[in-house]
Design an enzyme around this catalytic site. Sequence first.
Site: not given
Ligand code: IVH
Length: 687
Positions: A35, A85, A115, A117, A119, A226, A290, A314, A408, A411, A426, A431
């Site tokens: 670094d 979505l 794809e 998703k 977080d 994406y 999609k 989900k 307790c 103690c 307690c 204690c």
């Molecule tokens: S497509 C118009 N692709 O999840 C649609 N969203 O719960 C655009 N997210 O708003 C979203 N991975 O913030 C898309 N592979 C993925 C994603 C993704 C995470 C998020 C995104 C979205 C939210 C919906």
Amino acid sequence: MGEFENLKKRTEELRAELDRHARLYYEDDAPEISDFQYDRLMRELMEIEEKHPELAAPDSPTQRIGGAPREGFVKVAHAEPMMSLENALNRDELAEFYTKLGEALSDESPEVLCEPKIDGLAVSLIYENGVFTRGSTRGDGQIGEDVTANLKTIRTMPLRLSVPVEGTLEVRGEVCIDKRGFAALNAAREENGEPLFANPRNAAAGSLRTLDPRETARRRLKIYLYQVIEPEKYGVKTQQRMLEWLKELGLPTQGGDRLCSSLEDIYAYLDEWETGRFEHPIDTDGVVVKLNDISLRPLLGVTAKAPKWAIAFKFPPEEKLTQIKNIEVTVGRTGVLTPTAVFDPIRLAGTTVRRAGLHNQDEIDKKDVRVGDFVWVRKAGEIIPEVVRVEYEKRPDGTEPFKLPEACPVCGSTAVRLPGEAAVKCTNSACPAQVKERIIYFASRSAMDITGLGEKLVGQLVEKKLLSNYADIYSLKEEQVAALDRMGDKSAQNLLAAIEKSKSRPLGAVINALGISNIGEKTAADLAERYNSLDVLAEKSREAVEELETVDGVGEIIAQSLHAWFTEPHNIALLDKLRAAGVRFEQEAKSAAAGPLPWNGLKFVLTGELSGMTRAQAGVLIKERGGKVAESVSKKTDFVVVGENPGSKYIKAQSLGVPVLDEAAFMAKLAAADSGDWPETAETAEN
Ligand code: IVH
């Protein structure tokens, strides 16, 4: 070659080197230099650019360091709304989506791209002629916040595309923190006594939406794209091609996508990800499906919030069954008996879990958790283990309902549950467990900040009877400390120096260190600011409890706690000892601010989780501008600032018609106050 030519060449070399080392470090996890060496190269480049601004470039690695903190975020209108979505919470809902897709397209097996998703937090990036010029958050979908400076600190985000694209290109994706970065960040926060992020999403959002880009730079965020806006302009016809093209431009995509053309294919993909995700370096909370053919998407249309050509599936939180071997009861600083279930180890969301807190007797009764029971355990926010429910059918014979002990466990004194309280406590304030925890709290960072005086050492000192309360810390002798296990002369000296230094901690920290029930860092600081003296606070607590309630955040319960603490003879003796040791008891009153402040007289209430700061930090920002922070909403409240998962205060604000500010609006208001856009009263403020 002239001197300037030489410099130009060196600049290019440095940039290429720095980019290469950043890639080795952040992407390949295989750094070749330290670094320190990296910083040296960076400094050299910065110096050249400073002296010769004509050599500076918007895509230079120096742009990633993060500029000075700003006062608030600038608003950005999205050219095309940033949609969210619809969710499918189970496979039936997903099947329904796929069937509808088929019906709308008169095609029984439409091609979809699945794809992972991520977080994280959705962002939009703008590249002008291939150079990154602006990035923003989703905000409310129409208007987001400009986070360009913070985004530039993300090492894997190209400041210049590898293939130049003429004109304005907008791409969208997700900023997130990987699992390792998340764990490291929370470990550091724990160490500093700061509140932990509940999940990687909050950590990413909090890191991106801080006003100090230097803080973002320290967080090792990642970005994955994406989506391309107006793909037809670039001849991009499918989602799959879109991801490929993003990659060709040098933009990171997360991979793991797959083309599917039947429900079975999609289910197989889900099956793989449901377990595979725990091995994935980034936290994913589902799968996005999609419609692959972009030209067909308009046939499906959109709702107010989301397109109908895609859906987010989900994952249900992972739950595992295990058997409770024991319920341990520990005693905390205030004497509270805390039950913890200890069970056969299980793997959950990537780690081994052996214990889960059971909170209190009411929680235990509600779930009827017993030793010997088989229980379902999951991790809240993929982090904190909790017992979800008992599998009653598997309950072995001979189990008994679990009751917290009446004595307790440490103690042996009586443990009682006071009316109106959930906790069993307690009753013996001497204690050893309580004594030990109180001393640990006293020495902790938000209190007296005595480096080196941690749990193990306090344990030894209490056991050897060198400490029977926290005031005894100031009578410790170097030779006593040096004689302890794993302590040498040097560490003993260091500890004594840290103890000495603690005597001049701020008054608020000293009040916090006393360990008075219901009084934490924030209330302690408010009390210090009001009275500027521990002796005055003690006096008021004994004689004028009602007056205490006029202090910010102090209500009847806290006032009673203060009264009880300062009238207790043992505590009075402790105070005398601390005073005699030379611990700070007074502070200078802050002089009244010069001139009126923008929010003089405005009353705020905070609720929910803010992503860019803690509520306490928001409170400080409000007070610095002359505003007041109250605990409950009334007609007199001017604004309620609402974060994620707000409590009943939000509902109350709505029912009373009190103006509500989300975090973005609050930040905008701060910026307005600081830019001189005031005076403002509740009447003139927009709703
Ligand atoms: S497509 C118009 N692709 O999840 C649609 N969203 O719960 C655009 N997210 O708003 C979203 N991975 O913030 C898309 N592979 C993925 C994603 C993704 C995470 C998020 C995104 C979205 C939210 C919906």
